[in-house]
Design an enzyme around this catalytic site. Sequence first.
Site, PDB file in Angstrom:
ATOM      1  N   ASN A  84       8.518  15.989  11.115  1.00  0.00           N
ATOM      2  CA  ASN A  84       9.141  16.680  10.379  1.00  0.00           C
ATOM      3  C   ASN A  84       8.494  17.530   9.282  1.00  0.00           C
ATOM      4  OD1 ASN A  84       8.785  15.246   8.174  1.00  0.00           O
ATOM      5  ND2 ASN A  84      10.656  14.576   7.975  1.00  0.00           N
ATOM      6  N   ALA A 126       8.229   7.831   8.154  1.00  0.00           N
ATOM      7  CA  ALA A 126       8.802   7.355   7.092  1.00  0.00           C
ATOM      8  C   ALA A 126       7.694   7.592   5.513  1.00  0.00           C
ATOM      9  CB  ALA A 126       7.667   5.952   7.344  1.00  0.00           C
ATOM     10  N   SER A 168       3.662  -2.673   5.876  1.00  0.00           N
ATOM     11  CA  SER A 168       3.054  -2.984   5.094  1.00  0.00           C
ATOM     12  C   SER A 168       2.932  -4.029   4.230  1.00  0.00           C
ATOM     13  CB  SER A 168       3.855  -1.556   3.471  1.00  0.00           C
ATOM     14  OG  SER A 168       3.216  -2.335   2.487  1.00  0.00           O
ATOM     15  N   TYR A 192      11.048   0.203  -0.745  1.00  0.00           N
ATOM     16  CA  TYR A 192      10.071   0.583  -0.317  1.00  0.00           C
ATOM     17  C   TYR A 192       8.965  -1.279   0.930  1.00  0.00           C
ATOM     18  CZ  TYR A 192       5.412   1.368   2.347  1.00  0.00           C
ATOM     19  OH  TYR A 192       4.702   1.155   3.558  1.00  0.00           O
ATOM     20  N   LYS A 196      10.573  -2.267   5.213  1.00  0.00           N
ATOM     21  CA  LYS A 196       9.407  -2.133   6.058  1.00  0.00           C
ATOM     22  C   LYS A 196       9.318  -3.556   6.466  1.00  0.00           C
ATOM     23  CE  LYS A 196       7.086   1.608   6.346  1.00  0.00           C
ATOM     24  NZ  LYS A 196       6.529   1.790   7.480  1.00  0.00           N
ATOM     25  N   PHE A 220      -2.661  -3.239   4.005  1.00  0.00           N
ATOM     26  CA  PHE A 220      -2.556  -3.081   2.698  1.00  0.00           C
ATOM     27  C   PHE A 220      -3.150  -1.488   2.215  1.00  0.00           C
ATOM     28  CE2 PHE A 220      -2.724  -7.177   1.809  1.00  0.00           C
ATOM     29  CZ  PHE A 220      -2.604  -8.115   2.425  1.00  0.00           C
ATOM     30  N   ASN A 221      -3.821  -0.982   0.983  1.00  0.00           N
ATOM     31  CA  ASN A 221      -4.238   0.199   0.486  1.00  0.00           C
ATOM     32  C   ASN A 221      -5.089   1.064   1.515  1.00  0.00           C
ATOM     33  OD1 ASN A 221      -3.134  -1.539  -1.002  1.00  0.00           O
ATOM     34  ND2 ASN A 221      -3.028   0.205  -2.733  1.00  0.00           N
ATOM     35  N   HIS A 241      -1.207   8.042  -4.813  1.00  0.00           N
ATOM     36  CA  HIS A 241      -2.113   6.295  -4.816  1.00  0.00           C
ATOM     37  C   HIS A 241      -3.183   7.163  -5.614  1.00  0.00           C
ATOM     38  CE1 HIS A 241      -0.010   6.174  -0.804  1.00  0.00           C
ATOM     39  NE2 HIS A 241       0.381   5.036  -1.605  1.00  0.00           N
ATOM     40  N   LEU A 242      -3.455   5.778  -6.242  1.00  0.00           N
ATOM     41  CA  LEU A 242      -5.190   5.374  -7.202  1.00  0.00           C
ATOM     42  C   LEU A 242      -5.874   6.500  -7.223  1.00  0.00           C
ATOM     43  CD1 LEU A 242      -5.968   4.626 -10.144  1.00  0.00           C
ATOM     44  CD2 LEU A 242      -6.679   1.949  -8.122  1.00  0.00           C
ATOM     45  N   ARG A 273      -5.561  -4.548  -5.526  1.00  0.00           N
ATOM     46  CA  ARG A 273      -5.445  -3.967  -4.348  1.00  0.00           C
ATOM     47  C   ARG A 273      -6.484  -4.655  -3.097  1.00  0.00           C
ATOM     48  NH1 ARG A 273      -1.782  -4.823  -6.264  1.00  0.00           N
ATOM     49  NH2 ARG A 273       0.228  -3.135  -6.511  1.00  0.00           N
ATOM     50  N   ARG A 334       3.913   0.190 -14.011  1.00  0.00           N
ATOM     51  CA  ARG A 334       5.089   0.553 -12.985  1.00  0.00           C
ATOM     52  C   ARG A 334       5.697  -0.041 -12.268  1.00  0.00           C
ATOM     53  NH1 ARG A 334       2.127   4.067  -8.210  1.00  0.00           N
ATOM     54  NH2 ARG A 334       1.690   1.292  -7.541  1.00  0.00           N
TER      55      ARG A 334
HETATM   56  N1  UFG Z   1      -2.700   3.087  -9.559  1.00  0.00           N
HETATM   57  C1  UFG Z   1      -1.946   3.544 -11.967  1.00  0.00           C
HETATM   58  N2  UFG Z   1      -2.378   4.269 -11.567  1.00  0.00           N
HETATM   59  C2  UFG Z   1      -2.147   5.511 -10.697  1.00  0.00           C
HETATM   60  C3  UFG Z   1      -1.930   5.026  -9.619  1.00  0.00           C
HETATM   61  C4  UFG Z   1      -1.205   3.759  -9.484  1.00  0.00           C
HETATM   62  O1  UFG Z   1      -2.925   2.571 -12.169  1.00  0.00           O
HETATM   63  O2  UFG Z   1      -2.478   6.734 -10.897  1.00  0.00           O
HETATM   64  C5  UFG Z   1      -2.574   1.805  -9.917  1.00  0.00           C
HETATM   65  C6  UFG Z   1      -0.562   1.467  -9.501  1.00  0.00           C
HETATM   66  O3  UFG Z   1      -0.545   0.938 -10.496  1.00  0.00           O
HETATM   67  C7  UFG Z   1      -1.332  -0.508  -8.597  1.00  0.00           C
HETATM   68  C8  UFG Z   1      -2.995   0.395  -7.797  1.00  0.00           C
HETATM   69  O4  UFG Z   1      -3.201   1.340  -8.495  1.00  0.00           O
HETATM   70  O5  UFG Z   1      -1.536  -1.543  -9.054  1.00  0.00           O
HETATM   71  C9  UFG Z   1      -2.336   1.133  -6.514  1.00  0.00           C
HETATM   72  O6  UFG Z   1      -1.880   1.619  -6.649  1.00  0.00           O
HETATM   73  P1  UFG Z   1      -1.062   2.905  -5.183  1.00  0.00           P
HETATM   74  O7  UFG Z   1       0.146   3.860  -6.139  1.00  0.00           O
HETATM   75  O8  UFG Z   1      -2.659   3.652  -4.993  1.00  0.00           O
HETATM   76  O9  UFG Z   1      -1.298   1.354  -3.950  1.00  0.00           O
HETATM   77  P2  UFG Z   1       0.595   0.647  -3.777  1.00  0.00           P
HETATM   78  O10 UFG Z   1      -0.267  -0.958  -4.029  1.00  0.00           O
HETATM   79  O11 UFG Z   1       1.551   1.263  -4.708  1.00  0.00           O
HETATM   80  O12 UFG Z   1       0.832   0.794  -2.677  1.00  0.00           O
HETATM   81  C10 UFG Z   1       0.514   0.943  -1.685  1.00  0.00           C
HETATM   82  C11 UFG Z   1       0.963   1.676  -0.744  1.00  0.00           C
HETATM   83  C12 UFG Z   1       1.904   0.866   0.148  1.00  0.00           C
HETATM   84  C13 UFG Z   1       1.309  -0.518   0.242  1.00  0.00           C
HETATM   85  C14 UFG Z   1       0.963  -1.075  -0.781  1.00  0.00           C
HETATM   86  C15 UFG Z   1       0.407  -2.619  -0.662  1.00  0.00           C
HETATM   87  O13 UFG Z   1       1.249   2.920  -1.203  1.00  0.00           O
HETATM   88  O14 UFG Z   1       2.738   1.320   1.231  1.00  0.00           O
HETATM   89  O15 UFG Z   1      -0.115  -0.328  -0.720  1.00  0.00           O
HETATM   90  O16 UFG Z   1      -0.864  -2.647  -1.116  1.00  0.00           O
HETATM   91  F1  UFG Z   1       2.684  -1.411   0.917  1.00  0.00           F
END
Ligand code: UFG
Length: 374
Positions: A84, A126, A168, A192, A196, A220-221, A241-242, A273, A334
Site C-alpha cells: 500500500n 505489517a 519476530s 507487536y 506476530k 532479530f534486529n 530503529h537504533l 540486541r 522505552r
Molecule cells: N534504542 C535507543 N534509542 C533509540 C532507538 C532505540 O536506545 O533512539 C534502543 C531500544 O531501546 C532497544 C535497541 O535500541 O533497546 C534497539 O531498538 P530498535 O527500535 O532498533 O529495535 P527493537 O529491538 O525495539 O525492535 C526490533 C524490531 C522488531 C523486532 C525486534 C527483535 O523493530 O521488529 O527488533 O529484536 F521484533
Amino acid sequence: MLDDQTISDLAKAFAAAPDGFLVVDSGHPTFAVLPYQVYQTLKKTKSNNKKIKKILVTGGAGYIGSHTVNLLLKEDFEVVVFDNLSTGRKEAVGDAKLVVGDLADKDALEKLFKKEKFDAIIHFAASIEVEESVANPAKYYQNNVANGLNLLDAMVANGVNRIVFSSSAAVYGEPEKNPIDEDSVCVPTNPYGETKLAFERILKWYGLAYGIHSISLRYFNAAGSMPEAGLGYDRSLKHTHLIPRVLDAALGKTAEINVFGKDYDTSDGTCVRDYIHVLDLADAHIRALAKLQKTPGANVYNVGTGLGSSVLEIIDATVEITGRMIPMKITDRRPGDPAKLVANSKKLQKEFGWKPRHDLKSIIESSWEWQKNT
Ligand code: UFG
C-alpha cells in the site's frame, strides 16, 4: 479391510506409541500407523509438488521486503509485489511488478489471486514498531492479524498453499535465557510481538485445517543497507530503529541520540540486541522457499547471528566507522523493551545451510553509505 482383532491390536500399539509407528512384515515396512493430523497434513502435501517460481511478496516495497525482492529477481523468480506504499517506496521494487493495494481490501486481493497464479507467498506487510504498538494496539491487531487473515483466506480460496511469514524475536518477550532457541517460551511484552505470535498460531491451525504449509522466520534486529542497489531505510520516514537514528545523529540531522535506559541487567546497563544484516535475512527467505518445496506443516526458525551488541556498543562502533562525534543522552526506558535478545539460529543453519555473511561493521558501513547520500 482389517479385521476387528487387528484394529484392536493396532489401537493398543498406537496408545503406547502416540507419535505413530511402522508395521514391518518379513523385515520390510508394509504400512504406517500415524496420528490423524499428521496423516491429513501428508495427504494435503501431495498437491504441493509444483516447483515454486511465481511469488507474491506483500510489503515488498518496504525495507526488508525490497532487499528480498532484489535477491528473488537475481535468483530468477517471477515476483509480484502487493504494497500500500504507506511505508514502502515504489522505486525499491526494481523490475518486479508492483500492485498498489491494501490487505484490508478483500476484493483487491481476490482480483489479484484470480489474475496471477502464485506458487507461494512471502508475507512482509505489517506494522513493526514496538513503541507504537504499546500506544496503539488496535492498529497492530488490524494490520498484523485481521489483514493477514484476508491474505490467508484468499490463499485458501485460490488453492495457494505455501507461505513464508515475517515473524519476530518480539514473540519471546523477556526470555528466560540467551541465546534464545525456537523452543523457548513465548510471552510477548508488547502488542507487536503478540500479533506476530497470533499470526504464527493461525498459520498452524490453517495448516491443519486447510493444508497451508508455512515457514515463520523470527527475525532479530534487521539492519544494514544495499546502497549499490538503491536500497535502505526510507529517508522520508521518521527513523525509529537504533542504527539509522545513531547515523542521523552522526550526520547532525538530529541533535543527539537518546539511549533508552541504562539500568538494565546487562554488561553496560543498556539493552542488548542481535543485529543481523538485511541481506542475510533476505537470503534466509530464498532458502525458506526451497525448504517449503519439500517440508509440510507449520515450521518456525530464528534468524539472527548469535552475537549481541548493547546500545552503547553500537554508538561506539558508529563513532569509529564514521569518524564523527555522536552526542548522546541517557533517558528513561522505552515501554515494552526486553533487556536482551540474542538468537540461537542453529536450526536454521542446520536445515537451510544458512549462515550470516555480514558482520556488525558491514551493517554500519553499508547503512552509513546509504544514509549520508540520501
Ligand atoms: N534504542 C535507543 N534509542 C533509540 C532507538 C532505540 O536506545 O533512539 C534502543 C531500544 O531501546 C532497544 C535497541 O535500541 O533497546 C534497539 O531498538 P530498535 O527500535 O532498533 O529495535 P527493537 O529491538 O525495539 O525492535 C526490533 C524490531 C522488531 C523486532 C525486534 C527483535 O523493530 O521488529 O527488533 O529484536 F521484533
